[in-house]
Design an enzyme around this catalytic site. Structure first.
Site, PDB file in Angstrom:
ATOM      1  N   HIS A  69       0.842  -1.194   0.000  1.00  8.94           N
ATOM      2  CA  HIS A  69       0.000   0.000   0.000  1.00  8.94           C
ATOM      3  C   HIS A  69       0.879   1.246   0.000  1.00  8.94           C
ATOM      4  CE1 HIS A  69      -2.301  -3.277   1.724  1.00  8.94           C
ATOM      5  NE2 HIS A  69      -3.396  -2.645   1.390  1.00  8.94           N
ATOM      6  N   HIS A  86      -4.346   3.205  -3.104  1.00 10.41           N
ATOM      7  CA  HIS A  86      -4.411   2.515  -1.820  1.00 10.41           C
ATOM      8  C   HIS A  86      -3.633   1.204  -1.787  1.00 10.41           C
ATOM      9  CE1 HIS A  86      -6.047   0.773   1.845  1.00 10.41           C
ATOM     10  NE2 HIS A  86      -6.170  -0.329   1.135  1.00 10.41           N
ATOM     11  N   GLU A 141     -16.555  -5.900  24.615  1.00  8.34           N
ATOM     12  CA  GLU A 141     -15.648  -7.050  24.626  1.00  8.34           C
ATOM     13  C   GLU A 141     -14.488  -6.901  23.640  1.00  8.34           C
ATOM     14  OE1 GLU A 141     -18.939  -7.216  24.315  1.00  8.34           O
ATOM     15  OE2 GLU A 141     -19.648  -8.251  26.118  1.00  8.34           O
ATOM     16  N   HIS A 194     -27.268 -17.701  24.927  1.00  9.38           N
ATOM     17  CA  HIS A 194     -26.207 -17.617  25.923  1.00  9.38           C
ATOM     18  C   HIS A 194     -25.482 -18.952  26.138  1.00  9.38           C
ATOM     19  CE1 HIS A 194     -27.864 -13.735  26.600  1.00  9.38           C
ATOM     20  NE2 HIS A 194     -27.251 -13.521  27.754  1.00  9.38           N
TER      21      HIS A 194
END
Ligand SMILES: Cc1ncc(C[n+]2csc(CCOP(=O)(O)OP(=O)(O)O)c2C)c(N)n1
Length: 688
Positions: free
Chosen positions: A39, A274, A423, A485
């Site tokens: 890049h 890019h 998280e 869960h």
């Protein structure tokens, strides 16, 4: 509070600055062109602001990249690593030009994205966008925590900045909001982020996807924000960096209007700059347009190199100055100084695990999460470098260290972290804390939510970072919350991450052994997978192999009666070990001799010698595996003799024992399946 303070631009860069910046640009261009991969755009556009940082602000020593009080620099936009490699080379790190010429090639120290441990001066493995920014937050937290613990009036031995360079992609990723929010909340004033605001991502203009006011967003997180309109204006970037350093109460975001592929006549400000080499013709045009020799490539003007290499003397004197301050500190506080050195070196104190816990059946039934909490209390008091917490589930994950205080803006000495329900950022922050050194970071949540932190867990494994995860509510046995869960595929998922040690202890005593192993492991992450429900405590008098068996990953917990060769082996993990023991007893009454192998860690067991594994699992014996998780993966242990009691669908909402029963986790089913395997083997046995 104004969302941004726009800085007036001042002078154009002096000639030497420009020469240095172009050196960086064209080294990156040539690296990518030679590799025909990589890049070039971000390095070309961000070279000037990176130069402003490395030349005017960053404290580092190329000849000792790891000295503890250096500033940290993370290239979160890791795809732009050609820029970082160019900086490391020119400033005098052990990265010769030859390595730049081998960019992205087999065995080189210049891999396709920065990789921690491979290239001197690379502070973190980056590439998955957003992770580096959150690593930076973790490093800034570590700096704050260690400063609070070790600094004394007149003795600032922990006193450095964390700088991160981010791109649009970093800020688009959700983790940037999670991490940005935590950093703002914690008032991490020594975290400074440079944003390459180039308006371009892979699919084109950011107008396609990314139109919110980023400055206002970070201001709302509680950050100090500045904008620099002309990226090549080194002095203005340097001024903004100064302002950011002077702002001690808030983390800083400096948005710099950069131009991807700067200088390329046909590719600047387009997505074409890019992700691929400019092409020989475009390289030529770009060099000519900027008065740069077209050949030879990798041109590094003497004058620029001489200027860059002043970093070595600067770094040496910064380090020497710190060392003399540290000496004075050590004279006044010898114990603290020794302790600082110990935690930075990741050495454990003498006797840290002596007389840890030993549970008896009278203590049970006890969930392994509860046993883990009791171990954390003790280890936390013996190891002040332990620091961690939970993603808003502390009361369930039992991750708190009583009496250790909260890590809060007003009190960075606290060791209990409240990560909030974030998280992904929690995982990446733990990585940053581990990368910084000086701490043993841990974090907890429900096992099923480890999916939200898979990216940083994968990177922790890749970085070989000693991070500990505490995952509770580990199976359908957790019950009423239902399938959303109830983890099923998570065990095999984590086990499949190379370098990740997954430990699923069977009771409180295996949990103690698991913690001992986790703390002692200085390289690579450990995931503890713990029950919500209570389990009987295995009697160490009856099962003396537990403490030595757990570190081996799998061991014989209960064998068939001594004179008998087992007819079958029951392998179980975690809560299902108790089912295996009951099954063994019942089978005995039916004339079948079963061996129970507890296997808290398939990863560790697989790493043992062939001889050891053969002793535990002789190749000619049938095996029944009992684990409340996806059956995938067990075949590698047991081959065609296998029958597995496992789960290959999602769970159901009902009380835990009912769910377990419906999924076949009963003594009846254990015996039924065991007979089934035996019968199958008899059928297959050659006729005498
Ligand atoms: C999590 C993640 N998703 C996708 C990618 C692939 N990727 C690499 S760079 C990039 C976007 C590039 O845009 P930007 O961040 O603005 O970088 P620039 O174009 O300025 O180099 C993408 C999608 C990645 N590295 N990480």
């Amino acid at each position: 509070m104004a969302p941004s303070a726009t800085l007036a631009t001042i002078a154009t860069p002096p000639a030497l600055d420009e020469l240095c910046i172009n050196t960086l640009r064209f080294l990156a261009v040539d690296m990518v062109q030679k590799a025909n991969s990589g890049h070039p755009g971000l390095p070309m556009g961000s070279a000037a602001m990176a130069y402003a940082l490395w030349d005017r602000s960053l404290t580092f020593n190329p000849h000792d990249p790891d000295w503890p009080d250096r500033d940290r620099f993370i290239l979160s936009a890791g795809h732009g690593c050609a820029l970082l490699y160019a900086l490391l080379h020119v400033t005098g790190f052990d990265l010769p030009l030859e390595e730049l010429k081998k960019f992205r090639q087999w065995g080189s120290r210049t891999p396709g994205h920065p990789e921690y441990g491979k290239t001197p001066g690379v502070e973190a493995t980056t590439g998955p966008l957003g992770q580096g920014l959150a690593n930076g937050v973790g490093m800034a937290i570590a700096e704050a925590a260690l400063g609070a613990r070790f600094n004394r009036p007149g003795h600032q031995i922990v006193d450095h900045y964390t700088y991160v360079l981010v791109s649009d992609g970093d800020l688009e990723e959700g983790i940037s909001s999670e991490a940005g929010s935590i950093a703002g909340h914690q008032h991490l004033g020594k975290l400074i982020v440079l944003y390459a605001d180039n308006h371009i991502t892979i699919e084109g203009s950011t107008e396609l996807t990314f139109t919110e006011d980023r400055m206002a967003r970070f201001a709302a997180f509680g950050w100090h924000v500045q904008r620099v309109e002309r990226s090549n204006d080194v002095e203005t970037v340097a001024l903004a960096l100064n302002n950011a350093r002077e702002e001690t109460d808030r983390p800083s975001l400096i948005a710099v209007r950069t131009h991807i592929g700067f200088g390329s006549p046909n590719k600047q400000d387009t997505a074409a700059a890019h992700g691929e080499a400019l092409g020989l013709e475009e390289v030529r045009l770009t060099k000519e347009g900027m008065d740069w020799p077209v050949s030879p490539s990798f041109h590094t003007p003497e004058e620029a190199l001489e200027h860059f290499r002043k970093a070595v003397a600067r770094g040496n004197s910064a380090q020497t100055e710190w060392e003399s301050r540290f000496k004075a500190y050590a004279q006044q506080y010898p114990d603290l100084a020794a302790e600082f050195q110990r935690v930075i070196d990741r050495r454990l104190p003498e006797g840290w695990d002596v007389g840890l816990l030993a549970f008896t059946p009278a203590d049970g039934p006890m969930a392994t999460r509860v046993a883990s909490g009791k171990v954390i209390e003790i280890l936390g008091s013996r190891l002040p470098e332990m620091m961690g917490g939970s993603a808003d589930l502390g009361p369930s994950t039992h991750t708190n260290i009583d009496g250790a205080g909260n890590f809060e803006p007003q009190d960075w000495a606290g060791r209990n972290m409240h990560f909030g329900i974030r998280e992904n950022a929690m995982g990446a922050i733990l990585n940053g804390m581990a990368l910084h050194r000086g701490l043993i970071p841990y974090g907890g949540t429900f096992f099923v939510f480890c999916d939200y932190m898979r990216p940083p867990m994968r990177l922790a494994a890749m970085n070989a970072l000693p991070v500990i995860y505490i995952f509770t509510h580990d199976s359908i046995g957790m019950g009423e919350d239902g399938p959303t869960h109830q983890p099923v595929e998570q065990l095999i998922g984590l086990r499949s991450i190379p370098g990740m040690v997954v430990l699923r202890p069977a009771d409180a005593n295996e949990t103690v052994a698991a913690w001992r192993l986790a703390i002692g492991r200085k390289q690579g992450p450990v995931a503890m997978v713990l029950t919500r429900q209570g389990l009987p405590v295995l009697d160490l008098n009856l099962y003396p192999a537990i403490p030595t068996g757990v570190p081996l990953g799998g061991y014989i917990l209960a064998d068939s009666p001594a004179t008998e060769r087992p007819d079958i082996i029951l392998i179980a993990t975690g809560s299902e070990v108790h089912l295996a023991l009951e099954g063994r007893d019942r089978l005995l009454t039916e004339g079948v001799h079963a061996r129970v192998v507890s296997m808290p860690s398939t990863n560790l067991f697989a790493a043992q010698s062939d001889e050891y594994r053969e002793t535990i699992l002789p190749a000619d014996l049938p095996i029944l595996v009992i684990e409340a998780g996806s059956p995938l993966g067990w075949q590698s242990f047991v081959g065609p003799r296998i029958a597995v009691i496992g789960i290959d669908t999602f769970g159901s909402s009902a009380p835990g024992p009912v769910v377990m029963e419906h999924y076949g986790f009963t003594v009846e089913n254990v015996c039924k399946q065991a007979h089934h395997v035996l019968d199958r083997l008899k059928e297959k046995a050659p006729c005498a």
